[in-house]
Design an enzyme around this catalytic site. Structure first.
Site, PDB file in Angstrom:
ATOM      1  N   SER A   7      -6.355  -2.753 -19.901  1.00 35.10           N
ATOM      2  CA  SER A   7      -4.999  -2.275 -20.177  1.00 35.10           C
ATOM      3  C   SER A   7      -4.231  -2.204 -18.866  1.00 35.10           C
ATOM      4  O   SER A   7      -4.745  -1.688 -17.867  1.00 35.10           O
ATOM      5  CB  SER A   7      -5.044  -0.866 -20.788  1.00 35.10           C
ATOM      6  OG  SER A   7      -3.785  -0.226 -20.598  1.00 35.10           O
ATOM      7  N   HIS A  32      -4.499  -6.123 -22.468  1.00 30.87           N
ATOM      8  CA  HIS A  32      -4.098  -5.095 -23.440  1.00 30.87           C
ATOM      9  C   HIS A  32      -2.795  -4.466 -22.957  1.00 30.87           C
ATOM     10  O   HIS A  32      -2.710  -3.957 -21.829  1.00 30.87           O
ATOM     11  CB  HIS A  32      -5.197  -4.025 -23.541  1.00 30.87           C
ATOM     12  CG  HIS A  32      -4.947  -2.976 -24.562  1.00 30.87           C
ATOM     13  ND1 HIS A  32      -5.167  -3.173 -25.919  1.00 30.87           N
ATOM     14  CD2 HIS A  32      -4.494  -1.705 -24.438  1.00 30.87           C
ATOM     15  CE1 HIS A  32      -4.879  -2.054 -26.569  1.00 30.87           C
ATOM     16  NE2 HIS A  32      -4.477  -1.155 -25.709  1.00 30.87           N
ATOM     17  N   ASP A  34       0.025  -1.721 -23.550  1.00 33.86           N
ATOM     18  CA  ASP A  34       0.296  -0.441 -24.219  1.00 33.86           C
ATOM     19  C   ASP A  34       1.787  -0.182 -24.311  1.00 33.86           C
ATOM     20  O   ASP A  34       2.414   0.280 -23.357  1.00 33.86           O
ATOM     21  CB  ASP A  34      -0.385   0.703 -23.448  1.00 33.86           C
ATOM     22  CG  ASP A  34      -1.889   0.691 -23.683  1.00 33.86           C
ATOM     23  OD1 ASP A  34      -2.646   0.741 -22.700  1.00 33.86           O
ATOM     24  OD2 ASP A  34      -2.287   0.624 -24.854  1.00 33.86           O
ATOM     25  N   MET A  36       4.768   1.935 -25.544  1.00 36.72           N
ATOM     26  CA  MET A  36       4.963   3.331 -25.953  1.00 36.72           C
ATOM     27  C   MET A  36       6.460   3.621 -26.004  1.00 36.72           C
ATOM     28  O   MET A  36       7.201   3.233 -25.089  1.00 36.72           O
ATOM     29  CB  MET A  36       4.301   4.278 -24.956  1.00 36.72           C
ATOM     30  CG  MET A  36       2.803   4.044 -24.825  1.00 36.72           C
ATOM     31  SD  MET A  36       2.069   5.236 -23.669  1.00 36.72           S
ATOM     32  CE  MET A  36       0.418   4.552 -23.544  1.00 36.72           C
ATOM     33  N   HIS A  65      -0.516  -3.267 -28.196  1.00 38.53           N
ATOM     34  CA  HIS A  65      -0.860  -2.024 -28.903  1.00 38.53           C
ATOM     35  C   HIS A  65       0.437  -1.238 -29.044  1.00 38.53           C
ATOM     36  O   HIS A  65       0.924  -0.649 -28.080  1.00 38.53           O
ATOM     37  CB  HIS A  65      -1.896  -1.269 -28.048  1.00 38.53           C
ATOM     38  CG  HIS A  65      -2.279   0.058 -28.593  1.00 38.53           C
ATOM     39  ND1 HIS A  65      -3.031   0.949 -27.860  1.00 38.53           N
ATOM     40  CD2 HIS A  65      -2.041   0.663 -29.785  1.00 38.53           C
ATOM     41  CE1 HIS A  65      -3.231   2.044 -28.573  1.00 38.53           C
ATOM     42  NE2 HIS A  65      -2.639   1.897 -29.741  1.00 38.53           N
ATOM     43  N   MET A  67       2.354   1.667 -29.835  1.00 36.26           N
ATOM     44  CA  MET A  67       2.349   3.110 -30.072  1.00 36.26           C
ATOM     45  C   MET A  67       3.810   3.534 -30.234  1.00 36.26           C
ATOM     46  O   MET A  67       4.424   4.158 -29.353  1.00 36.26           O
ATOM     47  CB  MET A  67       1.674   3.850 -28.895  1.00 36.26           C
ATOM     48  CG  MET A  67       0.178   3.636 -28.872  1.00 36.26           C
ATOM     49  SD  MET A  67      -0.602   4.088 -27.314  1.00 36.26           S
ATOM     50  CE  MET A  67      -0.365   2.540 -26.426  1.00 36.26           C
ATOM     51  N   MET A 136      -9.022   4.764 -31.449  1.00 36.27           N
ATOM     52  CA  MET A 136      -8.624   5.488 -30.243  1.00 36.27           C
ATOM     53  C   MET A 136      -9.704   6.506 -29.894  1.00 36.27           C
ATOM     54  O   MET A 136     -10.066   7.341 -30.727  1.00 36.27           O
ATOM     55  CB  MET A 136      -7.281   6.202 -30.459  1.00 36.27           C
ATOM     56  CG  MET A 136      -6.097   5.264 -30.625  1.00 36.27           C
ATOM     57  SD  MET A 136      -5.941   4.086 -29.295  1.00 36.27           S
ATOM     58  CE  MET A 136      -5.626   5.183 -27.900  1.00 36.27           C
ATOM     59  N   GLY A 141      -1.300   7.840 -25.277  1.00 37.91           N
ATOM     60  CA  GLY A 141      -0.136   8.183 -24.463  1.00 37.91           C
ATOM     61  C   GLY A 141      -0.384   8.036 -22.977  1.00 37.91           C
ATOM     62  O   GLY A 141       0.546   7.754 -22.219  1.00 37.91           O
ATOM     63  N   PHE A 142      -1.646   8.181 -22.564  1.00 43.86           N
ATOM     64  CA  PHE A 142      -1.884   8.152 -21.124  1.00 43.86           C
ATOM     65  C   PHE A 142      -3.226   7.500 -20.791  1.00 43.86           C
ATOM     66  O   PHE A 142      -4.166   7.573 -21.580  1.00 43.86           O
ATOM     67  CB  PHE A 142      -1.869   9.586 -20.548  1.00 43.86           C
ATOM     68  CG  PHE A 142      -0.566  10.295 -20.810  1.00 43.86           C
ATOM     69  CD1 PHE A 142      -0.414  11.091 -21.941  1.00 43.86           C
ATOM     70  CD2 PHE A 142       0.523  10.102 -19.969  1.00 43.86           C
ATOM     71  CE1 PHE A 142       0.796  11.713 -22.224  1.00 43.86           C
ATOM     72  CE2 PHE A 142       1.742  10.717 -20.238  1.00 43.86           C
ATOM     73  CZ  PHE A 142       1.880  11.526 -21.369  1.00 43.86           C
ATOM     74  N   GLY A 143      -3.304   6.885 -19.631  1.00 45.53           N
ATOM     75  CA  GLY A 143      -4.577   6.349 -19.165  1.00 45.53           C
ATOM     76  C   GLY A 143      -5.350   7.449 -18.441  1.00 45.53           C
ATOM     77  O   GLY A 143      -4.823   8.526 -18.183  1.00 45.53           O
ATOM     78  N   GLY A 144      -6.599   7.160 -18.129  1.00 44.28           N
ATOM     79  CA  GLY A 144      -7.398   8.072 -17.304  1.00 44.28           C
ATOM     80  C   GLY A 144      -7.862   9.339 -18.000  1.00 44.28           C
ATOM     81  O   GLY A 144      -8.276  10.293 -17.348  1.00 44.28           O
ATOM     82  N   ASP A 174     -10.600   2.094 -27.396  1.00 41.00           N
ATOM     83  CA  ASP A 174      -9.542   2.262 -26.402  1.00 41.00           C
ATOM     84  C   ASP A 174      -9.419   3.713 -25.950  1.00 41.00           C
ATOM     85  O   ASP A 174      -9.070   4.587 -26.735  1.00 41.00           O
ATOM     86  CB  ASP A 174      -8.231   1.839 -27.090  1.00 41.00           C
ATOM     87  CG  ASP A 174      -7.059   1.799 -26.168  1.00 41.00           C
ATOM     88  OD1 ASP A 174      -5.960   1.448 -26.648  1.00 41.00           O
ATOM     89  OD2 ASP A 174      -7.218   2.107 -24.979  1.00 41.00           O
ATOM     90  N   GLY A 175      -9.773   3.914 -24.641  1.00 44.83           N
ATOM     91  CA  GLY A 175      -9.566   5.255 -24.085  1.00 44.83           C
ATOM     92  C   GLY A 175     -10.833   5.811 -23.482  1.00 44.83           C
ATOM     93  O   GLY A 175     -11.794   6.092 -24.204  1.00 44.83           O
ATOM     94  N   GLY A 176     -10.836   5.936 -22.146  1.00 42.27           N
ATOM     95  CA  GLY A 176     -11.994   6.529 -21.461  1.00 42.27           C
ATOM     96  C   GLY A 176     -13.205   5.625 -21.434  1.00 42.27           C
ATOM     97  O   GLY A 176     -14.343   6.075 -21.332  1.00 42.27           O
TER      98      GLY A 176
HETATM   99  C1  DX5 Z   1      -3.695   5.163 -24.183  1.00 44.24           C
HETATM  100  C2  DX5 Z   1      -3.760   3.651 -24.206  1.00 44.24           C
HETATM  101  C3  DX5 Z   1      -5.025   3.130 -23.612  1.00 44.24           C
HETATM  102  C4  DX5 Z   1      -5.191   3.552 -22.198  1.00 44.24           C
HETATM  103  C5  DX5 Z   1      -6.618   3.317 -21.809  1.00 44.24           C
HETATM  104  O1  DX5 Z   1      -2.699   5.568 -25.064  1.00 44.24           O
HETATM  105  O2  DX5 Z   1      -3.721   3.190 -25.540  1.00 44.24           O
HETATM  106  O3  DX5 Z   1      -5.032   1.701 -23.686  1.00 44.24           O
HETATM  107  O4  DX5 Z   1      -4.338   2.812 -21.385  1.00 44.24           O
HETATM  108  O5  DX5 Z   1      -6.704   3.816 -20.560  1.00 44.24           O
HETATM  109  P1  DX5 Z   1      -8.045   4.329 -19.921  1.00 44.24           P
HETATM  110  O6  DX5 Z   1      -9.005   3.174 -20.040  1.00 44.24           O
HETATM  111  O7  DX5 Z   1      -7.579   4.614 -18.532  1.00 44.24           O
HETATM  112  O8  DX5 Z   1      -8.493   5.524 -20.683  1.00 44.24           O
HETATM  113 ZN    ZN Z   2      -4.038   0.902 -25.837  1.00 36.20          ZN
END
Ligand code: DX5
Ligand code: ZN
Length: 231
Positions: A7, A32, A34, A36, A65, A67, A136, A141-144, A174-176
């Site tokens: 992503s 990927h 994102d 938003m 994706h 959102m 999910m 909404g956020f990475g990391g 997707d996520g973490g």
């Molecule tokens: C969160 C996004 C994810 C996110 C994944 O809403 O849909 O794609 O960017 O980020 P990481 O891999 O940093 O959790």
């Molecule tokens: Zn995503």
């Protein structure tokens, strides 16, 4: 074969073409994206113009994706911008069956995503109409963010349900996702791994993507008797 879809959410938006070329070099399978809108999720990223700009600089599949609220009004626009996969959130669709067929008519890969609290049964009537289910493993909404541990059992249940209805829809997660969670989710049935922070915070993107691929291979070996889907 497990697919790796980094992503760009945590990439340097001032150098997106270079970041995407670096992902290509590092062995990414998909990009990927994102999207938003600041309403469906408490964050605002980018839209069709950025997809169109990235379309000109990479041949990798653009996995969008969405959102966003009311995705129906945007499907053609994202397809025309160059999206290869269009994934909508079931929670944002008042008429999910109609939205799925709307995406299908554009020729894009059809994806539906579920937030962590949305029951898998939401997709019961449309599993044979989609190409991909995006689970999910964080609240969007956020990475990391930190991987939600209960997701592994959820992925197993989804994989079992898909087998039960002979659907060859891919399971995307997707996520973490990192070297450890990647193994667990693939063992549970995931086919496509989204990773943002793990790839973009690594010293070497290549090493990070290779680590995810290795973890995926480990996970495939741990699957109860089933072979991996060809994607
Ligand atoms: C969160 C996004 C994810 C996110 C994944 O809403 O849909 O794609 O960017 O980020 P990481 O891999 O940093 O959790
Ligand atoms: Zn995503």
């Amino acid at each position: 074969m497990v697919r790796i879809a980094p992503s760009i959410l945590t990439s340097d938006f001032a150098r997106l073409d270079k970041e995407v070329h670096a992902l290509e070099e590092a062995g990414a399978d998909w990009i990927h994206l994102d999207v938003m809108d600041g309403h469906f999720v408490p964050n605002l990223t980018f839209g069709p113009p950025v997809i169109a700009a990235l379309r000109k600089v990479t041949r990798l599949p653009l996995d969008t994706h969405l959102m966003i609220e009311d995705p129906d009004q945007w499907i053609e626009t994202y397809r025309e911008a160059g999206a290869d996969g269009i994934t909508v959130h079931a929670e944002a669709c008042r008429h999910l069956h109609r939205t799925i067929h709307h995406i299908r008519e554009t020729g894009a890969r059809v994806g539906v995503s579920l937030n962590p609290a949305t029951p898998l049964s939401t997709l019961e009537e449309v599993l044979s109409d989609v190409d991909l289910v995006l689970i999910m493993t964080v609240n969007p909404g956020f990475g990391g963010q930190t991987f939600i541990p209960g997701s592994v059992a959820r992925i197993s249940r989804l994989a079992q349900t898909l087998r039960g209805v002979q659907s060859d829809a891919l399971i995307q997660v997707d996520g973490g996702i990192d070297g450890e969670t990647a193994r667990a989710v693939v063992a549970a049935g995931a086919d496509v791994l989204v990773a943002g922070n793990y790839v973009f915070s690594a010293r070497s993107m290549t090493d990070a993507i290779e680590a995810l691929r290795r973890a995926g291979t480990e996970g495939l070996k741990q699957r109860p008797g089933s072979s991996s889907k060809v994607v």
